[in-house]
Motif scaffolding. Sequence first.
Motif, PDB file in Angstrom:
ATOM      1  N   SER A 104       0.843  -1.209   0.000  1.00  0.00           N
ATOM      2  CA  SER A 104       0.000   0.000   0.000  1.00  0.00           C
ATOM      3  C   SER A 104       0.876   1.255   0.000  1.00  0.00           C
ATOM      4  O   SER A 104       0.408   2.352  -0.285  1.00  0.00           O
ATOM      5  N   THR A 146       1.563   3.921  -3.557  1.00  0.00           N
ATOM      6  CA  THR A 146       0.784   4.986  -4.214  1.00  0.00           C
ATOM      7  C   THR A 146       1.584   6.294  -4.189  1.00  0.00           C
ATOM      8  O   THR A 146       2.364   6.555  -3.264  1.00  0.00           O
ATOM      9  N   ASP A 168       4.050   9.587 -12.625  1.00  0.00           N
ATOM     10  CA  ASP A 168       2.641   9.699 -12.992  1.00  0.00           C
ATOM     11  C   ASP A 168       2.494   9.687 -14.512  1.00  0.00           C
ATOM     12  O   ASP A 168       3.010  10.575 -15.196  1.00  0.00           O
ATOM     13  N   VAL A 193       6.459   2.468  -5.030  1.00  0.00           N
ATOM     14  CA  VAL A 193       5.802   3.385  -5.983  1.00  0.00           C
ATOM     15  C   VAL A 193       6.264   3.060  -7.408  1.00  0.00           C
ATOM     16  O   VAL A 193       5.466   2.991  -8.342  1.00  0.00           O
ATOM     17  N   VAL A 221       4.606  -0.084  -8.783  1.00  0.00           N
ATOM     18  CA  VAL A 221       3.211   0.152  -9.204  1.00  0.00           C
ATOM     19  C   VAL A 221       3.192   0.969 -10.499  1.00  0.00           C
ATOM     20  O   VAL A 221       2.411   0.683 -11.413  1.00  0.00           O
ATOM     21  N   ARG A 261       1.558  -0.024 -14.088  1.00  0.00           N
ATOM     22  CA  ARG A 261       0.592   0.863 -14.746  1.00  0.00           C
ATOM     23  C   ARG A 261       1.022   1.149 -16.182  1.00  0.00           C
ATOM     24  O   ARG A 261       0.200   1.208 -17.097  1.00  0.00           O
ATOM     25  N   GLU A 311      -4.222  -1.716 -11.896  1.00  0.00           N
ATOM     26  CA  GLU A 311      -4.215  -0.935 -10.652  1.00  0.00           C
ATOM     27  C   GLU A 311      -3.458  -1.653  -9.533  1.00  0.00           C
ATOM     28  O   GLU A 311      -3.057  -2.811  -9.676  1.00  0.00           O
ATOM     29  N   LEU A 312      -3.305  -0.948  -8.407  1.00  0.00           N
ATOM     30  CA  LEU A 312      -2.795  -1.552  -7.173  1.00  0.00           C
ATOM     31  C   LEU A 312      -4.011  -2.029  -6.380  1.00  0.00           C
ATOM     32  O   LEU A 312      -4.895  -1.222  -6.042  1.00  0.00           O
ATOM     33  N   LEU A 360      -6.612   0.635  -4.775  1.00  0.00           N
ATOM     34  CA  LEU A 360      -6.096   1.754  -3.971  1.00  0.00           C
ATOM     35  C   LEU A 360      -5.855   2.934  -4.909  1.00  0.00           C
ATOM     36  O   LEU A 360      -5.327   2.765  -6.010  1.00  0.00           O
ATOM     37  N   ASP A 361      -6.222   4.115  -4.453  1.00  0.00           N
ATOM     38  CA  ASP A 361      -6.103   5.325  -5.272  1.00  0.00           C
ATOM     39  C   ASP A 361      -4.617   5.613  -5.553  1.00  0.00           C
ATOM     40  O   ASP A 361      -3.839   5.843  -4.628  1.00  0.00           O
ATOM     41  N   TRP A 362      -4.267   5.626  -6.823  1.00  0.00           N
ATOM     42  CA  TRP A 362      -2.875   5.857  -7.248  1.00  0.00           C
ATOM     43  C   TRP A 362      -2.327   7.164  -6.697  1.00  0.00           C
ATOM     44  O   TRP A 362      -1.149   7.291  -6.378  1.00  0.00           O
ATOM     45  N   HIS A 363      -3.195   8.179  -6.576  1.00  0.00           N
ATOM     46  CA  HIS A 363      -2.718   9.472  -6.084  1.00  0.00           C
ATOM     47  C   HIS A 363      -2.804   9.586  -4.558  1.00  0.00           C
ATOM     48  O   HIS A 363      -2.445  10.612  -3.995  1.00  0.00           O
TER      49      HIS A 363
END
Length: 298
Positions: free
Chosen positions: A146, A149, A162, A200, A203, A207, A273-274, A281-284
């Motif tokens: 987690s 992100t 990003d 990060v 992930v 992506r 996604e993660l 889980l929200d990437w941002h």
Amino acid sequence: MAGVNAPRTALVTGANQGLGRALAEGLAARLNPDDLVLLTGRDQRRVTDAAREVSHLPGTRARVEGRLLDVTDTDAIGRLADELRGRYGGVDIVLSNAVSRLLPHESQAERADEFIDVSNTATHAVLRSFGPVLRPGGRLLVIASSLGTLGHLDPRLHQRFDGASLDQVEYAVESWRTAIHHNTAAEAGWPRWLNVPSKVAQVAAVRAVAAARREHDLATGTLIASVCPGMVDTATSRPWFDDYRQARPPAEAARAVLDLVFTERLDPALYGELIRFGTVLDWHGGSPPEEQDRMVRP
Ligand SMILES: NC(=O)c1ccc[n+]([C@@H]2O[C@H](COP(=O)([O-])OP(=O)(O)OC[C@H]3O[C@@H](n4cnc5c(N)ncnc54)[C@H](OP(=O)(O)O)[C@@H]3O)[C@@H](O)[C@H]2O)c1
């Protein structure tokens, strides 16, 4: 998963202990007798012992083969992918799980090369080598965290990850490595704790690859994603926490990951996604874990 009637091939990296071992055990229990689980790791003896033990577990149904795969050897990752394409026409399940054990009292900078090689350089190689040989209906999951992100990083670093391509993620990782070598990482905003940028970047790499093949994969029921297993009671995580009550045994943590592997109805919202316990889980999301960063040695 598609192709349940044809023999399937599954591969787990760093599978001789911890979560990876539990993932291999779960695959061996949930796959069919014609299917093959490749339990891989960096030490021949540990791999052979683990594969023998898993193959003799009462719940094991699939064939289990131990294979030496040091993930820092990116050529070996490529050779194994080629071999599986040649022998079986591809691979159905790839769980990229290996991590280098880093203890709280160790210098993060001194361990950075090994840590980055195992978690990041290897992840890039797995995505590049196994992505193209993943069979329709297959699963390629990177075990992240987690912490993976974007919000866990200093905002100055966000643009590096990003919407980045895999090459750009790789470039960002190598810039981070160089900054650690030159002792300029802190001024550039990189946290001390290697696990944060590393997760990060994992992930972000997933992506990047997923974005390029999303449409085709969704049409064939194929999933590429990163996964957070939650807090797992392993020798790697135990030294990091005073209160261990929330940590789950590896077999239990593996179950949620394997439910994703074996799901019959793939939710397109999960793609790329993660995922933690079946939820994106929200990437941002997230914020820099400053307390842990203060805890670790530079
Ligand atoms: N434990 C947690 O609470 C937690 C939480 C979030 C995410 N995760 C993630 O879950 C994954 C597994 O973690 P874990 O706690 O199960 O760790 P672990 O118990 O230390 O297992 C790590 C595995 O990776 C292997 N490995 C290390 N270097 C390797 C290399 N160069 N090539 C191939 N294999 C290598 C180790 O092999 P050796 O036995 O030879 O050292 C071991 O089998 C990691 O990606 C971790 O970041 C864990």
